[in-house]
Design an enzyme around this catalytic site. Structure first.
Site, PDB file in Angstrom:
ATOM      1  N   ASN A  12       0.812  -1.226   0.000  1.00 10.87           N
ATOM      2  CA  ASN A  12       0.000   0.000   0.000  1.00 10.87           C
ATOM      3  C   ASN A  12       0.844   1.273   0.000  1.00 10.87           C
ATOM      4  O   ASN A  12       0.485   2.269   0.623  1.00 10.87           O
ATOM      5  CB  ASN A  12      -0.958   0.017   1.198  1.00 10.87           C
ATOM      6  CG  ASN A  12      -1.871  -1.182   1.236  1.00 10.87           C
ATOM      7  OD1 ASN A  12      -2.211  -1.740   0.196  1.00 10.87           O
ATOM      8  ND2 ASN A  12      -2.264  -1.606   2.430  1.00 10.87           N
ATOM      9  N   ALA A  13       1.968   1.229  -0.707  1.00 14.46           N
ATOM     10  CA  ALA A  13       2.843   2.402  -0.771  1.00 14.46           C
ATOM     11  C   ALA A  13       2.699   3.153  -2.089  1.00 14.46           C
ATOM     12  O   ALA A  13       3.412   4.132  -2.321  1.00 14.46           O
ATOM     13  CB  ALA A  13       4.296   1.983  -0.567  1.00 14.46           C
ATOM     14  N   GLY A  14       1.815   2.703  -2.964  1.00 10.53           N
ATOM     15  CA  GLY A  14       1.579   3.411  -4.213  1.00 10.53           C
ATOM     16  C   GLY A  14       2.398   2.921  -5.388  1.00 10.53           C
ATOM     17  O   GLY A  14       2.627   3.671  -6.343  1.00 10.53           O
ATOM     18  N   SER A  16       1.627   0.702  -7.775  1.00 12.69           N
ATOM     19  CA  SER A  16       0.843   0.695  -9.011  1.00 12.69           C
ATOM     20  C   SER A  16       0.561   2.119  -9.487  1.00 12.69           C
ATOM     21  O   SER A  16       0.544   2.382 -10.697  1.00 12.69           O
ATOM     22  CB  SER A  16      -0.473  -0.063  -8.800  1.00 12.69           C
ATOM     23  OG  SER A  16      -0.221  -1.430  -8.510  1.00 12.69           O
ATOM     24  N   ASP A  87       4.385  -4.689 -13.163  1.00 13.15           N
ATOM     25  CA  ASP A  87       3.809  -4.604 -11.820  1.00 13.15           C
ATOM     26  C   ASP A  87       3.875  -5.978 -11.149  1.00 13.15           C
ATOM     27  O   ASP A  87       3.912  -7.012 -11.821  1.00 13.15           O
ATOM     28  CB  ASP A  87       2.358  -4.132 -11.900  1.00 13.15           C
ATOM     29  CG  ASP A  87       1.845  -3.573 -10.581  1.00 13.15           C
ATOM     30  OD1 ASP A  87       2.668  -3.112  -9.768  1.00 13.15           O
ATOM     31  OD2 ASP A  87       0.615  -3.584 -10.367  1.00 13.15           O
ATOM     32  N   GLU A  88       3.877  -5.992  -9.813  1.00  6.67           N
ATOM     33  CA  GLU A  88       3.893  -7.232  -9.023  1.00  6.67           C
ATOM     34  C   GLU A  88       5.043  -8.144  -9.452  1.00  6.67           C
ATOM     35  O   GLU A  88       4.889  -9.359  -9.613  1.00  6.67           O
ATOM     36  CB  GLU A  88       2.553  -7.963  -9.130  1.00  6.67           C
ATOM     37  CG  GLU A  88       1.347  -7.132  -8.722  1.00  6.67           C
ATOM     38  CD  GLU A  88       1.364  -6.703  -7.253  1.00  6.67           C
ATOM     39  OE1 GLU A  88       2.147  -7.280  -6.474  1.00  6.67           O
ATOM     40  OE2 GLU A  88       0.594  -5.790  -6.895  1.00  6.67           O
ATOM     41  N   GLN A  90       7.451  -9.311  -7.947  1.00  5.73           N
ATOM     42  CA  GLN A  90       7.881 -10.342  -6.995  1.00  5.73           C
ATOM     43  C   GLN A  90       7.335 -11.728  -7.347  1.00  5.73           C
ATOM     44  O   GLN A  90       7.850 -12.743  -6.887  1.00  5.73           O
ATOM     45  CB  GLN A  90       7.473  -9.973  -5.561  1.00  5.73           C
ATOM     46  CG  GLN A  90       5.997 -10.024  -5.254  1.00  5.73           C
ATOM     47  CD  GLN A  90       5.263  -8.743  -5.580  1.00  5.73           C
ATOM     48  OE1 GLN A  90       5.838  -7.824  -6.160  1.00  5.73           O
ATOM     49  NE2 GLN A  90       4.011  -8.643  -5.165  1.00  5.73           N
ATOM     50  N   CYS A 148       3.363   4.714  13.611  1.00  2.00           N
ATOM     51  CA  CYS A 148       4.056   5.521  14.618  1.00  2.00           C
ATOM     52  C   CYS A 148       4.750   6.742  14.013  1.00  2.00           C
ATOM     53  O   CYS A 148       5.262   7.597  14.737  1.00  2.00           O
ATOM     54  CB  CYS A 148       5.092   4.669  15.349  1.00  2.00           C
ATOM     55  SG  CYS A 148       6.505   4.188  14.323  1.00  2.00           S
TER      56      CYS A 148
END
Length: 207
Positions: A12-14, A16, A87-88, A90, A148
């Site tokens: 969820n770090a952007g 894409s 993309d993806e 991995q 945090c």
């Protein structure tokens, strides 16, 4: 100079979003970028790259055993290609990462590969990531912040009661609500943070 670039991050770090922005940039400049994604990732539909901010694009769904170099070579024979965006990454094989490097070296076009570096067990995600870290020309991090405020470098998976899960299968397509990106100390502690804790189902926590 063309390069094989690995853009990595936690979830969820952007990633894409960055890829789709890059594709738009090539298109706006009159270029032709080929988009690929792993056929394993069917969250937005097979062969579809979608960002959480609402933008999406079709992509070639790359299956295990397919030759990325041959696919790109056939495309280049039909029309010029400005870049290859994956993309993806991995989920690809080490052989496909080597084919990506061959595209750069043979055709002198850039390959931009986006993916997750670490899995929820605190290890490199898999062989494709290891191969990328070994042979990529450029390695860039897309940063995300932990609950945090520190930089998130780890992915924490948790069960319905909010307890950390650090064993079992690494890949769980479509289970984003059971993962959170955190800093290393909170990954070690298994701390999902106040926002995720507040969203837990009370019966599951009580159990």
């Amino acid at each position: 100079m063309a390069a094989l670039t690995f853009f990595h991050s936690t979830m969820n770090a952007g990633k894409s979003t960055h890829l789709l922005q890059a594709a738009h940039g090539y298109s706006e400049g009159g270029g032709n970028a080929l988009l690929f994604t792993s056929a394993i990732d069917n969250r937005a539909g097979v062969g579809r790259i979608a960002s959480r901010i609402g933008i999406a694009a079709d992509a070639y769904p790359l299956h295990a055993g397919e030759d990325l170099f041959d696919i790109v070579a056939r495309s280049i024979a039909l029309a010029p290609v400005s870049a290859v965006l994956i993309d993806e990454v991995q989920f690809l094989s080490p052989a496909q990462i080597q084919q990506a490097a061959k595209i750069v070296d043979h055709f002198q076009i850039p390959v931009l590969a986006f993916g997750i570096k670490n899995n929820s067990l605190g290890q490199l995600f898999g062989p494709a990531v290891c191969e990328l870290l070994a042979i990529a020309d450029v390695i860039k991090e897309i940063e995300r912040v932990c609950h945090c405020g520190r930089k998130a470098t780890m992915i924490l998976r948790y069960d319905p009661s909010g307890q950390a899960v650090k064993a079992g299968a690494v890949v769980e397509i479509g289970g984003e609500d059971r993962y959170i990106s955190v800093c290393r100390p909170h990954w070690m502690e298994g701390d999902i943070g106040p926002t995720r804790r507040a969203a837990l189902v009370p019966d599951a926590v009580a159990a």
